[in-house]
Design a protein around this motif. Structure first.
Motif, short mmCIF file in Angstrom:
data_model
loop_
_atom_site.label_atom_id
_atom_site.label_comp_id
_atom_site.label_asym_id
_atom_site.label_seq_id
_atom_site.Cartn_x
_atom_site.Cartn_y
_atom_site.Cartn_z
N LEU A 162 -25.43 2.60 20.63
CA LEU A 162 -24.55 2.78 19.48
C LEU A 162 -24.46 1.51 18.64
O LEU A 162 -24.51 0.40 19.16
N ASP B 81 -22.70 0.05 14.53
CA ASP B 81 -21.90 0.40 13.36
C ASP B 81 -22.77 0.96 12.24
O ASP B 81 -22.28 1.68 11.37
N THR B 82 -24.05 0.59 12.24
CA THR B 82 -25.02 1.15 11.31
C THR B 82 -26.25 1.56 12.10
O THR B 82 -26.44 1.13 13.25
N ALA C 256 -27.91 -0.32 15.44
CA ALA C 256 -28.18 0.39 16.69
C ALA C 256 -29.64 0.22 17.10
O ALA C 256 -29.93 0.01 18.29
N THR D 170 -25.39 5.43 14.82
CA THR D 170 -23.94 5.30 14.78
C THR D 170 -23.33 6.39 15.66
O THR D 170 -24.00 7.38 15.99
N GLN E 289 -23.83 9.72 14.09
CA GLN E 289 -25.21 10.20 14.14
C GLN E 289 -25.57 10.70 15.53
O GLN E 289 -26.23 11.74 15.68
N ARG F 30 -16.05 6.20 21.53
CA ARG F 30 -16.50 6.35 20.15
C ARG F 30 -17.22 7.67 19.85
O ARG F 30 -17.22 8.14 18.72
#
Length: 432
Positions: free
Chosen positions: A262, A264-265, A269, A362, A365, A399
């Motif tokens: 994972l 944040d973008t 990742a 993310t 995603q 998350r």
């Protein structure tokens, strides 16, 4: 209103594989109970179906020495799960136990005991072995031909179920008797029928024999198909075999083992994933992996140099106790083509050829991609294999799980207390 198909999730405790990162400062003990407890508690907080423990019966060796990636001192699986039953309430507890080097009555008793102590949360991952190296640890030895592994396993499962069914649903014990090719046992079972009838049976195997065995006897199949296309083909094939055994598609859950990274973008990742792969395949590991394919001592080769120009030795066996990667000539040809096409070194080739990172992106995603696999019938759910012990599942639960719940793709609470409840499996029909 569209009703989404809800996925099943399980947590695999990392260890004896090429996924675990041992060198990360956050990596903890592979054998302390606190590590098992942490991962299990996180999985239960995430409302996972079950916690899954792999197991080997002998420490692997490479060129006569202990394999660098093996776990020395790992406690026996059912023992660990009995302890975890006391610190969890709903999470299923799945143990890998070999059907080649155990006996039905003894194992049926251990698993039935776990099922009772956990309130109906036990599962058995049935594995087999035709490896004489492993067999040296046992009186019987590794005499089984490869073709006999599944015939013994199928009779083993059937015998265990006969033993579990020797107690009636109303709690009355009756004598059992089984006489077959591999087992001849009779007596009276001393453990009553459990809240879920008997433990859930999991099977791991992608061969023709493994698929047929799963269709005939398993409740869950643990696979390795990481792409959507491969997953859909496998799903259709195995589900299509069930009718021949009088079973419905929903009676067998297909759950591939997957990894995740994972960020944040998407770019972050992917960068993390690249670093993890480099950690998973050190220069030493790259040469060791190559030696498994080539069947030769390749310690003189530079891991940052080109692949060997010699052919594999099909009679060479550098590693004992590990399943071969496949036909050595075919694997070598495939790796050479990959190396030449992309200009890869030995280490880079091994990194790319053995990569198992399934979902990278993310949290949103990853959640969407996982739901796609389930919606497109490439899987009923996933067995997550984190790369860190014991905290590798934490980010996913914090998350990704909330996003799956937001999409209606995953439960928001447990609706039952047994593992069969979680998996949506019917109680086994009593065959007394």
């Amino acid at each position: 209103m569209t009703i989404r198909k809800r996925m099943h999730l399980a947590a695999h405790f990392p260890g004896v594989n090429n996924t675990t990162v041992w060198s990360d400062p956050r990596a903890g003990s592979q054998i302390d109970f606190s590590s098992f407890e942490h991962l299990a508690r996180v999985a239960e907080r995430g409302l996972f179906d079950f916690f899954f423990l792999a197991e080997g019966l002998r420490l692997r060796e490479h060129k006569g020495r202990l394999h660098d990636l093996d776990v020395v001192g790992r406690p026996e699986s059912v023992t660990v799960l009995n302890a975890l039953a006391a610190v969890t309430e709903r999470l299923g507890l799945a143990a890998t136990v070999n059907a080649t080097f155990n006996e039905p009555y003894e194992l049926a008793r251990r698993l039935a005991s776990l099922d009772h102590l956990s309130g109906g949360r036990a599962a058995w991952n049935v594995v087999t072995s035709s490896d004489a190296f492993t067999g040296e640890n046992f009186r019987r030895g590794g005499y089984l031909d490869r073709a006999d592994r599944y015939t013994r396993a199928a009779e083993f499962v059937a015998t265990a179920r006969e033993i579990w069914d020797s107690w009636t649903p109303d709690g009355t014990p009756r004598p059992f008797s089984h006489h077959g090719r591999h087992f001849s046992v009779s007596g009276t079972f001393d453990v009553p029928r459990s809240p879920q009838g008997h433990p859930v049976v999991i099977q791991a195997g992608d061969s023709e024999e493994g698929r047929e065995f799963a269709a005939s006897a398993a409740d869950v199949i643990f696979t390795r198909h990481g792409t959507l296309e491969a997953g859909r083909a496998f799903y259709a094939d195995v589900k299509g075999r069930l009718a021949a055994y009088g079973r419905r598609p929903e009676e067998l859950k297909i759950m591939p083992g997957v990894t995740f990274v994972l960020g944040d973008t998407a770019a972050e990742a992917q960068e993390k994933a690249d670093v993890i792969r480099e950690q998973q395949v050190s220069p030493q590991t790259a040469i060791l992996t190559l030696e498994q394919v080539w069947g030769r001592d390749l310690s003189a080769y530079d891991p940052d140099g080109p692949l060997p120009d010699v052919d594999p030795d099909p009679q060479g066996r550098q590693t004992q106790g590990r399943v071969p990667l496949g036909d050595p000539f075919a694997v070598a040809a495939k790796w050479r083509a990959l190396s030449e096409a992309k200009g890869l070194s030995i280490r880079q080739t091994v990194i790319e050829a053995t990569g198992r990172q399934s979902f990278i992106g993310t949290p949103r995603q990853v959640a969407a991609r996982m739901e796609e696999f389930v919606t497109e019938e490439a899987a009923d759910g996933f067995i997550l294999v984190p790369h860190l012990t014991p905290g590798g599942l934490d980010d996913f639960v914090e998350r990704v799980v909330p996003l799956l719940q937001e999409r209606g793709a995953f439960r928001t609470e447990y609706s039952g207390s047994t593992l069969r409840d979680h998996l949506g499996l019917p109680l086994p029909v009593w065959k007394g």
